[in-house]
Design an enzyme around this catalytic site. Structure first.
Site, PDB file in Angstrom:
ATOM      1  N   HIS A   1       0.890  -1.168   0.000  1.00 43.60           N
ATOM      2  CA  HIS A   1       0.000   0.000   0.000  1.00 43.60           C
ATOM      3  C   HIS A   1       0.925   1.214   0.000  1.00 43.60           C
ATOM      4  O   HIS A   1       2.004   1.158   0.612  1.00 43.60           O
ATOM      5  CB  HIS A   1      -0.825   0.113   1.283  1.00 43.60           C
ATOM      6  CG  HIS A   1      -1.703  -1.047   1.613  1.00 43.60           C
ATOM      7  ND1 HIS A   1      -1.230  -2.180   2.222  1.00 43.60           N
ATOM      8  CD2 HIS A   1      -3.039  -1.221   1.468  1.00 43.60           C
ATOM      9  CE1 HIS A   1      -2.238  -3.019   2.426  1.00 43.60           C
ATOM     10  NE2 HIS A   1      -3.344  -2.466   1.975  1.00 43.60           N
TER      11      HIS A   1
ATOM     12  N   ASP B   1       2.369   1.947   3.305  1.00 44.94           N
ATOM     13  CA  ASP B   1       3.347   1.027   3.918  1.00 44.94           C
ATOM     14  C   ASP B   1       4.765   1.480   3.625  1.00 44.94           C
ATOM     15  O   ASP B   1       5.648   1.293   4.452  1.00 44.94           O
ATOM     16  CB  ASP B   1       3.253  -0.392   3.344  1.00 44.94           C
ATOM     17  CG  ASP B   1       1.873  -0.963   3.382  1.00 44.94           C
ATOM     18  OD1 ASP B   1       1.166  -0.709   4.360  1.00 44.94           O
ATOM     19  OD2 ASP B   1       1.501  -1.667   2.423  1.00 44.94           O
TER      20      ASP B   1
END
Ligand code: XLS
Ligand code: CA
Ligand code: CA
Length: 438
Positions: A99, A102
């Site tokens: 993501h 992240d």
């Protein structure tokens, strides 16, 4: 700096190896079903569980001991990239997934968030130049920050819809920049908790508008990745719109998106929907929409998304059966959307978990391939449905009959004779294959 100093590259040593840090069953170059294991299994590491998560749960703070812990902000993000590529290389996986949130910190403004993301994406791109590791998929995190409280593309607030659009626009650009093979949409907060304040029709229409805009933009910038929807029935919202694959297909067909999307199927989400993993894979496969897999497993005693590393051979065998019958995963892969348990806080545990998951799928692949080679299920099924290959059954299948003709036929029937489904016998046969006794 090395983050996993005591670990060398993980090698295949065979089933009798006693080494903790070796594959016993995953042999990347071994040919199964006409392809190498590496080509068929297409393993991927999930950035969020392995490099970003800290083991915290609703009752306590993080437990993970990581070499990058002492850092903050962009320095932390950079250290995680270094650690990630060291890990990918040592484990020998061909793919990873992330993501946006992240890999880079999320700031209060979109501008700053995007600037930070650009710094890290450039770094990731540099690492990818000298590494064989590729990006299986990326996605936008549209569920963590408080702005997503009412949803993202299904929010009651149009400003949030616009912000979500900007995040996905950036995500598609990042995907293109890093050559991502797929782009995932998991509707983290795309659902509702109560109908008492929800315009369900508007929310679903907006979600479809959002997906059309995303596809248009991907086409505009020449980003050809396969779009994937990841169903999940509940958590965090009580009623997630993408409940399961069948619900997802209904949505995609209603809004003319079924040629744009395939599914990213997660084992634990299947369990939460009251299905088996193989059920979800089968529904996607027979509809030509099996795209990719989040390879984990749930806990049958716990009703939430535990994201455990796969170790259930029965399940991976039946999953690999579906994947082989699908002709493989195409641009998809087996992404370990799985986390080590809170008490498994050493970095070594990250290797143990992935090695176990990869070996578990490798066994599943071998057993499934043998089951297919021997036509085990094919013979059982063709025998069971034999009545549709001749006589009245053939007429039904070929559309050559109608209710009147069927009534006439039924009136002439002797008492109907059914045959046993022999489920217990079939399970015993699978056990023989799993034990390698066939
Ligand atoms: C959460 C989901 C999520 C998606 C990507 O349950 O599995 O991690 O895979 O957003
Ligand atoms: Ca997932
Ligand atoms: Ca999950």
């Amino acid at each position: 700096m090395a983050y996993f100093e005591n670990i060398s590259n993980i090698k295949f040593e065979g089933p009798t190896s006693k080494s903790e840090f070796a594959f016993k069953h995953y042999n990347p170059t071994e040919v199964v079903n006409g392809k190498t294991m590496e080509e068929l299994l297409r393993f991927s590491v999930a950035y969020w569980h392995t490099f970003t998560a800290d083991g915290s749960d609703p009752f306590g703070s993080g437990t993970m001991v990581r070499g990058w812990d002492r850092l903050n902000g962009l320095d932390l993000a950079k250290a995680r990239v270094e650690a990630a590529f060291e890990f990918f290389e040592k484990l020998g996986v061909p793919y990873f997934c992330f993501h946006d949130f992240d890999i880079a910190p999320e700031s209060d403004t979109l501008k700053k968030t995007n600037e930070d993301l650009d710094v890290i994406v450039a770094m990731v791109k540099d690492y990818m130049k000298t590494s064989k590791v590729k990006l299986l998929w990326n996605t936008a995190n549209m569920f963590t920050h408080p702005r997503w409280v009412h949803g993202a593309a299904t929010s009651s607030n149009a400003d949030v819809f616009a912000y979500a659009a900007a995040k996905v626009k950036k995500g598609l650009e990042v995907g293109k920049e890093l050559g991502s093979e797929n782009y995932v949409f998991w509707g983290g907060r795309e659902g509702y908790d109560t109908l008492l304040n929800t315009d369900m029709k508007l929310e679903l229409d907006n979600l479809a508008r959002f997906f059309h805009m995303a596809k248009d933009y991907a086409n505009e910038i020449g980003f050809g990745a396969q779009f994937l929807i990841e169903p999940k029935p509940q958590e965090p919202t009580k009623h997630q719109y993408d409940f399961d694959v069948a619900t997802g297909i209904g949505f995609l067909k209603t809004y003319d998106l079924d040629k744009t999307f395939k599914f990213n199927i997660e084992a634990n989400h299947a369990t939460l929907a009251g299905h088996t993993f193989e059920h979800e894979l089968r529904v996607a496969r027979i509809n030509g929409m099996l795209g990719s897999v989040d390879a984990n497993q749930g806990d049958t005693l716990i009703g939430w998304d535990t994201d455990e590393f796969p170790q259930d051979l029965y399940s991976t065998t039946l999953a690999m059966y579906e994947i082989l019958k699908n002709g493989g995963l195409g641009t998809g892969g087996l992404n370990f959307d799985a986390k080590v348990r809170r008490a498994s806080f050493d970095t070594d545990d990250l290797f143990h978990a992935h090695i176990a998951g990869m070996d578990t799928f490798a066994i599943g692949l071998k057993v499934a391939s043998k089951l297919i080679e021997d036509n085990v299920f094919e013979d059982i099924i063709s025998d069971r449905y034999q009545s549709f290959t001749e006589g009245i059954g053939k007429d039904i299948v070929e559309g050559k009959t109608d209710l009147k003709k069927l009534e006439e036929y039924a009136l002439g029937l002797e008492p109907i004779k059914n045959r046993s489904g022999r489920q217990e016998r079939i399970k015993a046969v699978i056990n023989q294959y799993l034990l390698g006794l066939v």
